[in-house]
Design a protein around this motif. Structure first.
Motif, PDB file in Angstrom:
ATOM      1  N   ARG A   1     -11.868  22.416  50.358  1.00 33.34           N
ATOM      2  CA  ARG A   1     -12.602  21.545  49.431  1.00 33.34           C
ATOM      3  C   ARG A   1     -12.430  20.063  49.777  1.00 33.34           C
ATOM      4  NH1 ARG A   1     -14.202  23.675  44.440  1.00 33.34           N
ATOM      5  NH2 ARG A   1     -13.858  25.931  44.230  1.00 33.34           N
ATOM      6  N   VAL A   2     -12.028  19.786  50.989  1.00 32.83           N
ATOM      7  CA  VAL A   2     -11.846  18.397  51.437  1.00 32.83           C
ATOM      8  C   VAL A   2     -12.792  18.129  52.601  1.00 32.83           C
ATOM      9  CG1 VAL A   2     -10.236  16.702  52.359  1.00 32.83           C
ATOM     10  CG2 VAL A   2      -9.439  18.411  50.705  1.00 32.83           C
TER      11      VAL A   2
ATOM     12  N   GLY B   1      -6.562  24.527  45.912  1.00 27.60           N
ATOM     13  CA  GLY B   1      -6.470  25.830  45.262  1.00 27.60           C
ATOM     14  C   GLY B   1      -7.807  26.527  45.277  1.00 27.60           C
ATOM     15  N   VAL B   2      -7.847  27.721  44.709  1.00 23.70           N
ATOM     16  CA  VAL B   2      -9.085  28.499  44.689  1.00 23.70           C
ATOM     17  C   VAL B   2     -10.148  27.827  43.831  1.00 23.70           C
ATOM     18  CG1 VAL B   2     -10.110  30.722  44.066  1.00 23.70           C
ATOM     19  CG2 VAL B   2      -7.803  30.643  45.062  1.00 23.70           C
TER      20      VAL B   2
ATOM     21  N   LEU C   1     -13.991  18.628  44.554  1.00 26.27           N
ATOM     22  CA  LEU C   1     -14.169  18.208  45.947  1.00 26.27           C
ATOM     23  C   LEU C   1     -13.456  16.870  46.152  1.00 26.27           C
ATOM     24  CD1 LEU C   1     -15.701  18.548  48.739  1.00 26.27           C
ATOM     25  CD2 LEU C   1     -17.543  17.180  47.710  1.00 26.27           C
ATOM     26  N   VAL C   2     -12.854  16.699  47.334  1.00 23.85           N
ATOM     27  CA  VAL C   2     -12.271  15.416  47.717  1.00 23.85           C
ATOM     28  C   VAL C   2     -12.980  14.937  48.976  1.00 23.85           C
ATOM     29  CG1 VAL C   2     -10.223  14.215  48.574  1.00 23.85           C
ATOM     30  CG2 VAL C   2     -10.017  15.849  46.696  1.00 23.85           C
TER      31      VAL C   2
ATOM     32  N   GLN D   1      -5.989  19.673  43.502  1.00 30.17           N
ATOM     33  CA  GLN D   1      -5.107  18.861  42.657  1.00 30.17           C
ATOM     34  C   GLN D   1      -4.615  17.680  43.478  1.00 30.17           C
ATOM     35  OE1 GLN D   1      -0.880  19.854  41.236  1.00 30.17           O
ATOM     36  NE2 GLN D   1      -2.144  20.488  39.484  1.00 30.17           N
ATOM     37  N   VAL D   2      -4.828  16.481  42.946  1.00 32.14           N
ATOM     38  CA  VAL D   2      -4.488  15.264  43.679  1.00 32.14           C
ATOM     39  C   VAL D   2      -3.494  14.444  42.855  1.00 32.14           C
ATOM     40  CG1 VAL D   2      -5.374  13.209  44.833  1.00 32.14           C
ATOM     41  CG2 VAL D   2      -6.817  15.252  44.667  1.00 32.14           C
ATOM     42  N   LEU D   3      -2.408  14.060  43.515  1.00 36.31           N
ATOM     43  CA  LEU D   3      -1.446  13.148  42.899  1.00 36.31           C
ATOM     44  C   LEU D   3      -1.859  11.734  43.259  1.00 36.31           C
ATOM     45  CD1 LEU D   3       1.226  12.594  41.380  1.00 36.31           C
ATOM     46  CD2 LEU D   3       2.399  12.802  43.593  1.00 36.31           C
ATOM     47  N   LEU D   4      -2.165  10.920  42.237  1.00 35.40           N
ATOM     48  CA  LEU D   4      -2.634   9.553  42.434  1.00 35.40           C
ATOM     49  C   LEU D   4      -1.577   8.555  41.993  1.00 35.40           C
ATOM     50  CD1 LEU D   4      -6.243  10.064  41.009  1.00 35.40           C
ATOM     51  CD2 LEU D   4      -5.585   9.954  43.421  1.00 35.40           C
TER      52      LEU D   4
END
Length: 486
Positions: free
Chosen positions: A291-292, A136-137, A159-160, A141-144
């Protein structure tokens, strides 16, 4: 409020990135799919670039190296088809690299992220994997998912970092399928630690057994049990993973009935930690998207043969931390700067590989194998010490480079033995010569239309934006290799 980064992978690349980000004022969180941290590991080259990155990350004082002391007569031996050992030029005979185990580097990194003494420990979550990544801006958002309980939950990060290896989950989710970036080399590797060295060899000796399409190494260290590497060519990668791994390797190495191969295969049955995998190279036009960002083998796997993976991973983590520190208010600028700086580091890595002696991993039918007189590999690696004259057998040509000769048949003789010195000095004339120009970059010059060949080293192929045009396959050399640049 501190920015948060999710680092996927607890290997060298992941922990390096976490330390670099923490030094830049970020709060990293590492997730690892395994239930616990792995230890031990196989032999790894650490080049000067990697050692400098270790210093930049603050782990140099905790990094243990295991270079065996150089001895007269050398530390590296190659077995011919009759099982006779002959002195060779080995990995650590070239200037610069340090011998370490994968676990040595990871132990130094782990100590920093958990017991730095200055900064807060890094949070590490084991048995945890990413299931979904949505950018997103304002964040990612990460589903773990917890592998033990099966519980899933969402978190948002600034950041990822995908540092999850050759078959990266993060890369597949964000950049695309593996086949878009992974090059198949039609080869397999098996690496593990031996309980003891091959009988009749010294604990610090390195032993090489090269054959067409397959080879075996045993690496001796100063203060650790030896490790081994098996590698072979195959046209059916999937078949290698079916059935018993031990029986598969015994079938591949059938006919190589020498004490080294027998010792390795017998030791495999009791080895607790074994790497058995196919060989691939990863090439990508860019290592970040939004952002990755990708790091280590996930971004630029150089293949096992390059020996540069650990150094490149350490450099990547150090450079990433510096980039976000220099651009604290603009992540896009930081990642663009990181891409550019990483490309520069990889060009330096490529140059370092060019400095190493290039060697085909397997003996080719009809091609000579260079035999290097150990006395021409002194502890003094100055240009004057490296410049020798070598005469190519049958050609009458004289080239600048390392003195190369073939030892007589026989078993290794203890260092300092008069008989051993006479044997080496009474060596046969070379069958072929691997030479290097009389300059400080000492790259191998072509001999007879092909590059020189030394047992014990691997070819230089670097992935990523700085990838060079060479596409030669080390297991299947082309009929006319490209000439070295002047």
């Amino acid at each position: 409020m501190q920015k948060r980064a999710l680092v996927v992978g607890l290997g060298i690349a992941g922990m390096s990135a976490a330390i670099g980000l923490r030094r830049a004022g970020w709060t990293p969180v590492i997730i690892e799919r395994a239930a616990e941290r792995r230890t031990g590991g196989y032999f790894i080259f650490l080049f000067p670039e990697g050692r400098q990155a270790a210093a930049d990350l603050g782990i140099a004082d905790h990094l243990h190296t295991r270079n065996p002391a150089w001895k007269e007569g050398g530390n590296t031996w190659a077995l011919d088809r009759r099982g006779n050992p002959k002195p060779e030029l080995g990995f650590l005979d070239q200037p610069g690299p340090a011998a370490v185990l994968r676990g040595d580097i990871e132990a130094a990194l782990w100590r920093s992220i958990t017991d730095d003494g200055v900064e807060d420990p890094v949070e590490v979550r084991f048995a945890t994997t990413p299931i979904e990544i949505i950018q997103g801006v304002d964040g990612v958002q990460v589903l773990l998912e917890n592998a033990g309980s099966g519980a899933q939950y969402r978190e948002t990060f600034d950041l990822v970092v995908g540092a999850d290896g050759l078959r990266s989950t993060v890369r597949r989710m964000v950049f695309g399928p593996d086949e878009d970036y992974m090059t198949d080399w039609n080869a397999m590797v098996c690496a593990f630690q031996l309980k003891e060295h091959v009988p009749s060899f010294a604990p610090t000796d390195t032993v090489v057994v090269p054959r067409a399409g397959r080879a075996a190494w045993v690496f001796g260290f100063a203060d650790h049990a030896p490790t081994t590497l098996l590698t072979y060519r195959t046209d059916d990668i999937q078949k290698q993973f079916s059935g018993s791994r031990i029986e598969q390797l015994r079938s591949v190495y059938s006919g190589m009935d020498d004490p080294v191969v027998r010792h390795i295969l017998d030791s495999l049955e009791d080895a607790p930690d074994v790497l058995f995998d196919s060989v691939h190279q990863v090439k990508m036009p860019r290592w970040s998207s939004g952002r990755v960002v990708l790091l280590g083998d996930a971004a630029w796997c150089l293949t096992t043969y390059s020996g540069m993976g650990a150094s490149a991973s350490l450099c990547g983590g150090a450079v990433l931390g510096k980039a976000v520190q220099e651009h604290p208010d603009d992540l896009d600028d930081a990642l663009n700067a990181w891409d550019r700086a990483s490309s520069v580091h990889h060009r330096a890595t490529a140059h370092r590989e060019d400095q190493a002696a290039e060697v085909r991993p397997f003996e080719q039918a009809g091609s000579g194998v260079a035999r290097v007189r150990p006395r021409c590999c002194p502890q003094d690696h100055s240009p004057s010490a490296r410049r020798r004259v070598v005469r190519t057998s049958g050609s009458g040509r004289v080239r600048h480079g390392c003195s190369v000769t073939t030892s007589t048949a026989g078993r290794p003789v203890p260092a300092g033995s008069g008989r051993g010195r006479r044997r080496r000095l009474a060596s046969e004339e070379v069958r072929s010569a691997a030479t290097c120009p009389a300059s400080d970059d000492h790259r191998l010059a072509p001999v007879g239309g092909r590059r020189g060949s030394l047992i014990g080293e691997q070819p230089s192929l670097v992935g990523g934006p700085c990838d060079r045009p060479s596409e030669r396959h080390p297991l299947r050399p082309s009929a006319a290799d490209p000439k070295e640049p002047s």
